[in-house]
Design a protein around this motif. Structure first.
Motif, PDB file in Angstrom:
ATOM      1  N   THR A  28       0.798  -1.483  -0.161  1.00 36.49           N
ATOM      2  CA  THR A  28       0.179  -0.123  -0.146  1.00 36.49           C
ATOM      3  C   THR A  28       0.647   1.384  -0.134  1.00 36.49           C
ATOM      4  OG1 THR A  28      -1.839  -1.260   1.280  1.00 36.49           O
ATOM      5  CG2 THR A  28      -1.608   1.528   1.348  1.00 36.49           C
ATOM      6  N   ARG A  32       1.069   3.984  -2.929  1.00 34.64           N
ATOM      7  CA  ARG A  32       1.162   5.737  -2.497  1.00 34.64           C
ATOM      8  C   ARG A  32       2.085   6.506  -3.690  1.00 34.64           C
ATOM      9  NH1 ARG A  32      -2.697   6.847   0.380  1.00 34.64           N
ATOM     10  NH2 ARG A  32      -3.804   5.826   2.088  1.00 34.64           N
ATOM     11  N   PHE A  38      -1.317  10.585  -1.361  1.00 35.54           N
ATOM     12  CA  PHE A  38      -1.038  10.371  -0.034  1.00 35.54           C
ATOM     13  C   PHE A  38      -2.099  10.687   0.798  1.00 35.54           C
ATOM     14  CE2 PHE A  38       2.853  11.532  -2.621  1.00 35.54           C
ATOM     15  CZ  PHE A  38       3.459  10.611  -2.170  1.00 35.54           C
ATOM     16  N   GLU A  55      -6.916  10.848  -3.269  1.00 30.57           N
ATOM     17  CA  GLU A  55      -6.702   9.055  -2.669  1.00 30.57           C
ATOM     18  C   GLU A  55      -6.801   8.717  -4.596  1.00 30.57           C
ATOM     19  OE1 GLU A  55     -10.673   8.217  -1.770  1.00 30.57           O
ATOM     20  OE2 GLU A  55     -10.605   8.344   0.209  1.00 30.57           O
ATOM     21  N   ASP A  56      -6.901   7.506  -4.494  1.00 32.01           N
ATOM     22  CA  ASP A  56      -6.135   6.678  -6.087  1.00 32.01           C
ATOM     23  C   ASP A  56      -7.073   5.342  -5.939  1.00 32.01           C
ATOM     24  OD1 ASP A  56      -4.213   7.077  -8.571  1.00 32.01           O
ATOM     25  OD2 ASP A  56      -4.113   4.443  -7.120  1.00 32.01           O
ATOM     26  N   VAL A  59      -4.548   2.784  -4.663  1.00 38.38           N
ATOM     27  CA  VAL A  59      -4.504   2.825  -2.905  1.00 38.38           C
ATOM     28  C   VAL A  59      -5.854   2.295  -2.377  1.00 38.38           C
ATOM     29  CG1 VAL A  59      -3.632   4.355  -1.260  1.00 38.38           C
ATOM     30  CG2 VAL A  59      -2.817   4.620  -3.525  1.00 38.38           C
ATOM     31  N   ARG A  63      -6.528  -0.589   0.644  1.00 41.44           N
ATOM     32  CA  ARG A  63      -6.501  -0.331   1.594  1.00 41.44           C
ATOM     33  C   ARG A  63      -7.830  -1.367   1.584  1.00 41.44           C
ATOM     34  NH1 ARG A  63      -8.804   4.703   2.515  1.00 41.44           N
ATOM     35  NH2 ARG A  63      -8.426   4.351   4.854  1.00 41.44           N
TER      36      ARG A  63
END
Length: 146
Positions: A28, A32, A38, A55-56, A59, A63
């Motif tokens: 993760t 990032r 981030f 947000e991506d 990522v 999560r």
């Protein structure tokens, strides 16, 4: 407790699962960094600016895999520890722990690599079988004390 073969087997598989969770956390973090997405402004500022405080989807996938591990591995840790105290057959217990561990590893691989459905859901379901079995055996063993 070191003489308890079931508990030692449980400890082995639990440790593998905890290490797997650490690996997902590291992945993760690496995603990032690679995607420059981030969760905290101070991290974004350190890595290029506030435009990277975002947000991506990749990522978020990592999560979700990690959160799913917490939702499933933590209950396994409780169930497996109590189950180990019930003096089950070491071979049967080892099968329980092995199936759960392999199921969770396959689930994580399927999640992170976006394997074709229903790979992830099958892995999840298979891993739940030993948990339900252990929970049922714990309930049967403790019912007289209710």
């Amino acid at each position: 407790m070191m003489e308890n073969a079931v508990f030692m087997s449980f400890t082995f598989y639990s440790t593998i699962l905890i290490l797997k969770m650490y690996v997902v956390a590291i992945i993760t973090g690496q995603v990032r960094l690679r995607k420059k997405a981030f969760a905290n402004p101070e991290d974004a500022l350190r890595n290029g600016g506030l435009q990277y405080y975002r947000e991506d989807p990749d990522v978020e996938r990592c999560r979700r895999a990690h959160r799913n591990d917490m939702e499933n591995i933590f209950p396994f840790l409780f169930l497996g520890a109590i189950y180990s105290l019930l003096d089950p057959s070491p071979a049967v217990a080892r099968i329980h722990f092995f199936i759960f561990c392999v199921g969770r590893i396959i689930h994580t691989i399927a999640y992170l690599l976006r394997l074709k459905a229903p790979t992830r859901s099958v892995a999840y379901s298979v891993a739940q079988l030993p948990c339900f079995s252990m929970a049922l055996q714990i309930l049967l063993a403790t019912t007289p004390y209710w």
